[in-house]
Write an enzyme that holds these catalytic residues in place. Structure first.
Site, PDB file in Angstrom:
ATOM      1  CD  GLU A 185      -1.952   1.513   2.918  1.00  0.00           C
ATOM      2  OE1 GLU A 185      -1.788   2.672   3.342  1.00  0.00           O
ATOM      3  OE2 GLU A 185      -2.303   0.566   3.649  1.00  0.00           O
ATOM      4  CD  GLU A 237       1.807   2.696   9.431  1.00  0.00           C
ATOM      5  OE1 GLU A 237       0.574   2.534   9.426  1.00  0.00           O
ATOM      6  OE2 GLU A 237       2.503   2.603   8.406  1.00  0.00           O
TER       7      GLU A 237
END
Length: 310
Positions: free
Chosen positions: A50, A128
């Site tokens: 992604e 992240e």
């Protein structure tokens, strides 16, 4: 509002929603390519891909050349990965719909997936993962799903682990694209103030080269629980975060609507029972909420709260 669902000649699934009162248009591209399809060695690959689809194409060689035209036109774009889906979307003024369609098709069909960008993005995804773990309010929700489903894809972190992300190779990513990003496994949705015939023809041309290979199906989730289960994780924080869940109904179950109503009554807003009792009456928490989670083959009802340690 007019809705048209159509499978094109190349097996691409499409959905066109004409809303004549709208001044904007949205293009979305969804794939049955979530973390539920992964193996332990490539955990996090769906989410990593992604990220990579915004890193450059043959025509737009840098991330700025993808983002710039969208944002210069006043548009917004983003993507997400779940257990079952990966999705990409662009929303623009209806006058810029052709630009949005062309960019969506470009990142899907022509991404470079360059090795130098893969190496760089590994560091981004690791940060992240660190961010989520360092934010207890988010981390407790991640722990909850891991605890509910255990050592199977539904219980694994969608982002993967630092080790699996660092271990991904370009060959792994290309193999994943070839196995899952195919016509029959893809939905292109265009909504807003659109002309369906014109948009359908544009989509047909833009996606004419999409692969028509077979795709890999996910393995169903195994659920088993015979008694109350408790997980405690000790952290040096000024607040204790609680997640209380009960197994519930999946997306196709007739009782999922009752589950959603219960979530609204218990903790769905400022007039909900838990908010009024825990926050307004007792002053024990800043945040408290209840949500209903429904996936294709799993579901649960969960309440989350952050309270004083004592």
């Amino acid at each position: 509002m007019k809705i048209e669902q159509k499978i094109l000649a190349n097996n691409l699934n499409t959905l066109f929603i004409h809303s004549p009162g709208s001044t904007s248009a949205s293009v979305q591209m969804w794939f049955r390519a979530g973390s539920a399809l992964e193996k332990t060695k490539d955990l996090g690959i769906a989410h990593f891909l992604e990220h990579m689809f915004f890193k450059g194409t043959k025509k737009r060689s840098t991330p700025f050349k993808i983002a710039g035209p969208i944002e210069n036109a006043g548009g917004v774009f983003n993507a997400f990965t779940s257990q079952d889906l990966t999705g990409y979307y662009i929303k623009v003024d209806a006058a810029h719909l052709d630009l949005a369609l062309e960019i969506v098709a470009d990142i899907f069909l022509n991404s470079l997936l360059a090795q130098k960008e893969i190496t760089k993005e590994k560091g981004v995804v690791v940060e992240e993962i660190n961010m989520r773990r360092d934010t207890p309010m988010i981390h407790v929700a991640d722990l909850l799903e891991q605890f509910l489903y255990g050592d199977q894809p539904a219980g694994w972190d969608i982002a993967g682990t630092k080790e699996t992300v660092q271990g991904l190779t370009r060959a792994d990513i290309l193999t994943y694209v070839k196995s899952q990003y195919v016509a029959e496994n893809t939905l292109v949705c265009v909504a807003g103030n659109i002309r369906e015939n014109k948009v359908r023809e544009k989509v047909r041309k833009l996606f004419s080269s999409i692969s028509q290979k077979n795709f890999k199906e996910k393995i169903g989730v195994k659920e088993k629980q015979e008694k109350l289960r408790v997980l405690l994780e000790y952290r040096a924080t000024d607040q204790t975060h609680i997640a209380l869940a009960a197994r519930g109904f999946n997306l196709s179950h007739k009782d999922r609507f009752a589950q959603e109503i219960i979530a609204a009554i218990l903790g769905g807003g400022m007039s909900s029972r838990l908010f009024l009792e825990i926050r307004e009456k007792l002053g024990l928490a800043y945040y408290i909420s209840t949500s209903s989670e429904e996936n294709p083959d799993t579901g649960f009802l969960a309440t989350f709260a952050g309270v004083k340690n004592e």
